[in-house]
Design an enzyme around this catalytic site. Sequence first.
Site, PDB file in Angstrom:
ATOM      1  N   LYS A 104      71.323  99.515  71.157  1.00  0.00           N
ATOM      2  CA  LYS A 104      71.385  98.201  70.491  1.00  0.00           C
ATOM      3  C   LYS A 104      71.693  98.321  68.998  1.00  0.00           C
ATOM      4  CE  LYS A 104      67.223  96.755  71.620  1.00  0.00           C
ATOM      5  NZ  LYS A 104      66.779  97.699  72.654  1.00  0.00           N
ATOM      6  N   THR A 105      70.947  99.180  68.313  1.00  0.00           N
ATOM      7  CA  THR A 105      71.096  99.258  66.860  1.00  0.00           C
ATOM      8  C   THR A 105      72.475  99.776  66.477  1.00  0.00           C
ATOM      9  OG1 THR A 105      68.722  99.575  66.541  1.00  0.00           O
ATOM     10  CG2 THR A 105      70.165 100.284  64.749  1.00  0.00           C
ATOM     11  N   GLU A 148      70.521  91.984  66.596  1.00  0.00           N
ATOM     12  CA  GLU A 148      69.986  92.878  67.612  1.00  0.00           C
ATOM     13  C   GLU A 148      68.989  92.089  68.450  1.00  0.00           C
ATOM     14  OE1 GLU A 148      67.620  97.148  67.796  1.00  0.00           O
ATOM     15  OE2 GLU A 148      68.982  96.711  66.127  1.00  0.00           O
TER      16      GLU A 148
END
Length: 439
Positions: A104-105, A148
Amino acid sequence: MKIHFVGIGGIGMSGIAKISAVRGDVVSGSDQSPCDFPGARVGHEASNLPPGIDLVVRSAAIKDDNVEVVEARKRNIPVIKYAEMLGRLTREKRTIAVSGCHGKTTTTSMISYLLSRAGFEPSYVCGGVISQLGSNAAPGAGKHLVVEACEYDRSFLNLAPSCAVITNIEEDHLDYYKDIAEIIGAFREFAGKSSGPVIGSLDNPHCSSLLGDFKGKAESFSIEKDADWRARSIEVSDGRWSFELLKYGRPYGRYTLGVAGAHNVSNALAAIAACTWAGVGPEILQAALADFNGAARRFQKLGVKRGALVIDDYGHHPTEVQATLKAAKERYPDRKIWCVFQPHQTSRTRVFMKDFARSFSDASVVLLPEIYEARPNGEKKVSSADLAQAISENGKAALFLPTFDDVVAFLKEKATPDCLILTMGAGNVDQIARRFLAE
């Protein structure tokens, strides 16, 4: 509005506080530890709430009995969670929300950087500092917001995405979710909130299955299968990954990445698909992806000491550990990999013990400090010593060193010029790397 943030030092909370301040809100906040947000109070006290507050936002770690939350309710001030506040922001812009159990990041960082390089001036809220943008969050004048989207506590269901990205779906956060079926159900509900495309991986079985529920909106990507966005002819040269991209079966250029690992090829495909939807052309994407060097704590090179290279990574799930170690071996084939792994959460370590034990095949040696407890619940059924034994039984040298002092002392005495010291974990294990370099 006058908004008070309880737990303003958290990376997500500080991000939305920055955006709120720039958009014209009067922001105050507090945190248990000192932080760099201007004017933030250290410690929680009822007196921290200024007069005339319109709204209190609390991080997920702040409980109902927090003195500032109690004081807000005494004054009849609305109290909402971080995810609810983020959800409000997503309704103001064309929001690209990036979800998934891994990546995700990095993918959020990629998209934010690519849109910025294209001159789109996006707003963004990311779980890590994007080194080339200098922050984890920023308000932009453009029409896009990149966020995010975390699945823990079903936080991502507060969002209103215009474009939803799902990097993968796996078992995780089993201290909150009952099983994989419940996790898939939450992701399905998140995807259903998107007013535009749902971009997901065909290489992940759970994600691939979910895409079938969104025909007409689904955009697939893959490094293994025929997909809307397909990477083929993947090569590694001098530690850099490159691939030919097919868009709907037609050539769409060759791309080279500035970040390591086959998993980042997959992340790049998701980012390319989302940025193309936003209106970015392939030439800019090619140039920007070659320059993108990642987010803080995502395979981040910290320095060299007496020839030993030191890299830090946030990986804390067996899949992430395995992918990161593989990337390290491919990028630095001549170095011995000394992995310092700090398990994150007793519950995760216990549930995935066998998977973790098999995840370190590309490491030369594994050093394990004690488990980091982010959400203590009194559970102490396993320790890092148990994981060290399980790794050893799988044929890999592993050593339990309970404290950071123990690990740093070991590295100072034993590290050789030809090794790569890779600290990994979602806790504070990066302190070991920084101490080793400094002492």
